[in-house]
Design an enzyme around this catalytic site. Structure first.
Site, PDB file in Angstrom:
ATOM      1  CG  ASP A  60      -3.785   0.403   4.991  1.00  0.00           C
ATOM      2  OD1 ASP A  60      -2.693   0.742   5.817  1.00  0.00           O
ATOM      3  OD2 ASP A  60      -3.671   0.742   3.937  1.00  0.00           O
ATOM      4  CE1 TYR A 119      -3.524   2.800  -1.616  1.00  0.00           C
ATOM      5  CE2 TYR A 119      -4.776   2.261   0.140  1.00  0.00           C
ATOM      6  CZ  TYR A 119      -3.724   2.190  -0.466  1.00  0.00           C
ATOM      7  OH  TYR A 119      -2.594   1.217  -0.295  1.00  0.00           O
ATOM      8  CE  LYS A 123      -0.718   2.681   3.170  1.00  0.00           C
ATOM      9  NZ  LYS A 123      -2.199   2.595   3.151  1.00  0.00           N
ATOM     10  CG  HIS A 148       1.916   5.460  -0.173  1.00  0.00           C
ATOM     11  ND1 HIS A 148       0.607   5.902  -0.670  1.00  0.00           N
ATOM     12  CD2 HIS A 148       1.785   4.124  -0.202  1.00  0.00           C
ATOM     13  CE1 HIS A 148      -0.142   4.625  -0.967  1.00  0.00           C
ATOM     14  NE2 HIS A 148       0.707   3.708  -0.689  1.00  0.00           N
TER      15      HIS A 148
END
Length: 281
Positions: A47, A52, A77, A110
């Site tokens: 994930d 990120y 996301k 997200h």
């Protein structure tokens, strides 16, 4: 030891491993080795997210693993700044390019960001991307029932997954029921909570002692027994294997209820109310 992680079937027919590796704050060369270690231990659901800043190293870890792409379930996301329809379509393609992949197994919005009121547009873009073969399953994250109902009503497409905050201090029983009622599988982010407070709770320790397991294994199993897919972040290979070694026991209904009893009215980690939270750019 390579773990064999079972799968569940999503509402679109695709299989989803019952637990996954979260990669928040896992970056760079060291992060790639940490992800690779998890893959070698048996993790297949990885994930990630655009925000990120690690899609590149996730893709590199997949390639270096030597394991066929078809065995993975790779998630990323969409950040709030790309909620516009065209922006969202381009963002999916950019994420694929960063990972070096031809398709995502799951791509999710997200945060709904209802104050911006563009999440329906973003969802329409994911529906299009799925039709184009860029994404196999499409989903959302942090969506409340009213957000789910709106995107379903306006597009006729129900998300396969809703990834939400769930841990022993934020149990989300009603929200879980609302997702189940709509046929949406729930994933849990931050499934152990932040820090180790919930793992020091006596009720968790007592259950752990009964089964000869660690407190983190008990909480992981608590999610699975509730029909939730926990996304577990760990950079330690020993903890990665430990977190996933939870398929030789199951909790009783009373034990699940006892852990549910740890719920707090203000149990959210950072007070991130999806109706109010404004995602960082």
């Amino acid at each position: 030891m390579t773990l064999n992680i079972p799968t569940l079937t999503l509402n679109d027919g695709h299989p989803l491993p019952v637990l996954g590796l979260g990669t928040y704050q896992i970056r760079g060369g060291e992060g790639m080795q940490q992800i690779l270690a998890a893959i070698q231990s048996g993790y297949r659901l990885i994930d990630s997210a655009t925000n990120y800043d690690n899609e590149g190293i996730v893709g590199e870890a997949i390639r270096r693993s030597g394991i066929p792409r078809s065995e993975f379930f790779i998630t990323s996301k969409l950040p709030g700044k790309y909620h516009g329809y065209e922006d969202a379509l381009m963002a999916v393609q950019e994420s694929l390019a960063r990972m070096g992949l031809d398709y995502f197994d799951l791509f999710i919005i997200h945060w709904p960001l209802p104050k911006r009121d563009k999440y329906v547009e973003a969802w329409q873009a994911l529906v299009t991307a799925q039709k184009l073969g860029l994404i196999r399953s499409i989903g959302v994250s942090n969506f409340e029932p009213e957000h789910l109902d709106r995107i379903i009503a306006e597009t006729g497409v129900t998300p396969a997954v809703n990834q939400i905050e769930i841990h022993p201090y934020w149990v989300q029983e009603q929200n879980l029921l609302e997702n189940e009622k709509r046929g949406i599988l729930v994933e849990a982010w931050s499934p152990l909570g932040r820090g180790s407070a919930s793992m020091r709770e006596q009720v968790v320790i007592d259950i752990a002692n009964k089964y000869g397991k660690t407190p983190s294994q008990i909480i992981t199993r608590w999610h699975i027994d509730r029909g939730i897919v926990p996304i577990l972040r760990s950079t330690n290979p020993v903890h990665q294997r430990e977190n996933a070694a939870v398929f030789d026991f199951a909790l009783t209904t009373d034990e699940i209820a006892a852990i549910n009893g740890l719920n707090k009215p203000d149990g959210r980690i950072d007070g991130q109310d999806p109706n109010e939270y404004e995602e960082f750019e």
